[in-house]
Design an enzyme around this catalytic site. Structure first.
Site, mmCIF file in Angstrom:
data_model
loop_
_atom_site.group_PDB
_atom_site.id
_atom_site.type_symbol
_atom_site.label_atom_id
_atom_site.label_comp_id
_atom_site.label_asym_id
_atom_site.label_seq_id
_atom_site.Cartn_x
_atom_site.Cartn_y
_atom_site.Cartn_z
ATOM 1 C CG HIS A 118 -1.570 1.276 1.440
ATOM 2 N ND1 HIS A 118 -2.846 1.593 0.935
ATOM 3 C CD2 HIS A 118 -1.016 2.536 2.135
ATOM 4 C CE1 HIS A 118 -3.050 2.922 1.229
ATOM 5 N NE2 HIS A 118 -2.300 3.402 1.983
ATOM 6 C CD GLU A 129 -2.907 6.486 3.633
ATOM 7 O OE1 GLU A 129 -1.591 5.977 3.079
ATOM 8 O OE2 GLU A 129 -3.920 6.159 2.863
HETATM 9 N N1 UDP Z 1 -8.928 -3.785 -4.224
HETATM 10 C C1 UDP Z 1 -9.289 -4.814 -4.398
HETATM 11 N N2 UDP Z 1 -10.359 -4.958 -5.560
HETATM 12 C C2 UDP Z 1 -10.439 -3.828 -6.565
HETATM 13 C C3 UDP Z 1 -9.810 -2.740 -6.222
HETATM 14 C C4 UDP Z 1 -9.117 -2.526 -5.194
HETATM 15 O O1 UDP Z 1 -9.391 -5.632 -3.804
HETATM 16 O O2 UDP Z 1 -11.337 -4.137 -7.295
HETATM 17 C C5 UDP Z 1 -7.994 -3.540 -2.914
HETATM 18 C C6 UDP Z 1 -6.588 -3.652 -3.475
HETATM 19 O O3 UDP Z 1 -5.935 -4.237 -2.314
HETATM 20 C C7 UDP Z 1 -5.789 -2.152 -3.269
HETATM 21 C C8 UDP Z 1 -6.938 -1.649 -2.188
HETATM 22 O O4 UDP Z 1 -8.129 -2.335 -2.576
HETATM 23 O O5 UDP Z 1 -4.349 -1.889 -3.217
HETATM 24 C C9 UDP Z 1 -7.063 -0.132 -2.426
HETATM 25 O O6 UDP Z 1 -7.588 0.155 -3.496
HETATM 26 P P1 UDP Z 1 -7.240 1.437 -4.208
HETATM 27 O O7 UDP Z 1 -7.927 1.765 -5.468
HETATM 28 O O8 UDP Z 1 -6.961 2.665 -3.276
HETATM 29 O O9 UDP Z 1 -5.601 0.932 -4.787
HETATM 30 P P2 UDP Z 1 -4.062 1.311 -4.432
HETATM 31 O O10 UDP Z 1 -4.274 2.787 -4.076
HETATM 32 O O11 UDP Z 1 -3.831 0.309 -3.426
HETATM 33 O O12 UDP Z 1 -3.150 1.344 -5.643
HETATM 34 MG MG MG Z 2 -5.280 3.796 -2.731
#
Ligand code: UDP
Ligand code: MG
Length: 136
Positions: A118, A129
């Site tokens: 993350h 955060e």
């Molecule tokens: N995630 C998921 N399914 C999705 C989109 C996101 O399980 O369709 C999870 C994934 O672990 C991701 C987190 O939710 O890292 C947070 O989503 P975000 O869109 O913020 O992505 P990131 O910022 O982590 O790239």
């Molecule tokens: Mg994110």
């Protein structure tokens, strides 16, 4: 102009479980990040729900919070010039399938949910955060 920033990074349960935390930390260091603070912890589901509150309306929210609280994680404050964007670049796309070569998610990510890391996505969220995990 210098723009030294700090950002929050988490090595997620899928990566810690595979003992990839040191390799991933080396990737940060080799890319010029200083690990200012770090701790290995396991959080409760209600804490994951608070951390990911921005996603509470998303269909994946419940599974995501179950997952993040399912095992140990390594949380770090990373510091570098333009650290927030630099970390997002080094992480790669959310879905490892879309991540480009040389990124952490391309190298280690298993799936869109088990994507190993993350990283804060904005200056405002980096503050929130970092405070979430390191306010003492
Ligand atoms: N995630 C998921 N399914 C999705 C989109 C996101 O399980 O369709 C999870 C994934 O672990 C991701 C987190 O939710 O890292 C947070 O989503 P975000 O869109 O913020 O992505 P990131 O910022 O982590 O790239
Ligand atoms: Mg994110």
């Amino acid at each position: 102009m210098s723009n030294l920033e700090q950002t929050l990074s988490i090595i997620k349960p899928d990566a810690v479980e595979r003992n990839l935390d040191n390799e991933i930390k080396d990737m940060f260091k080799n890319n010029g990040f200083k690990i200012v603070k770090e701790k290995k912890i396991q959080i409760e589901k209600f804490e994951a729900e608070k951390f990911y509150k921005v996603h509470e309306t998303k269909p994946f929210y419940n599974d995501l919070c179950t997952y993040l609280s399912s095992g140990p994680i390594v949380v770090m404050i990373l510091e570098k010039e333009n650290a927030i964007l630099a970390n997002r670049d080094l992480m790669g796309a959310t879905n490892p399938k879309d991540a480009t070569d040389g990124t952490i998610r391309k190298k280690y990510g298993i799936s869109i949910d088990k994507n190993s890391v993350h990283g804060s996505d904005s200056y405002e969220n980096s503050k929130i955060e970092i405070d979430f995990f390191f306010k003492d």
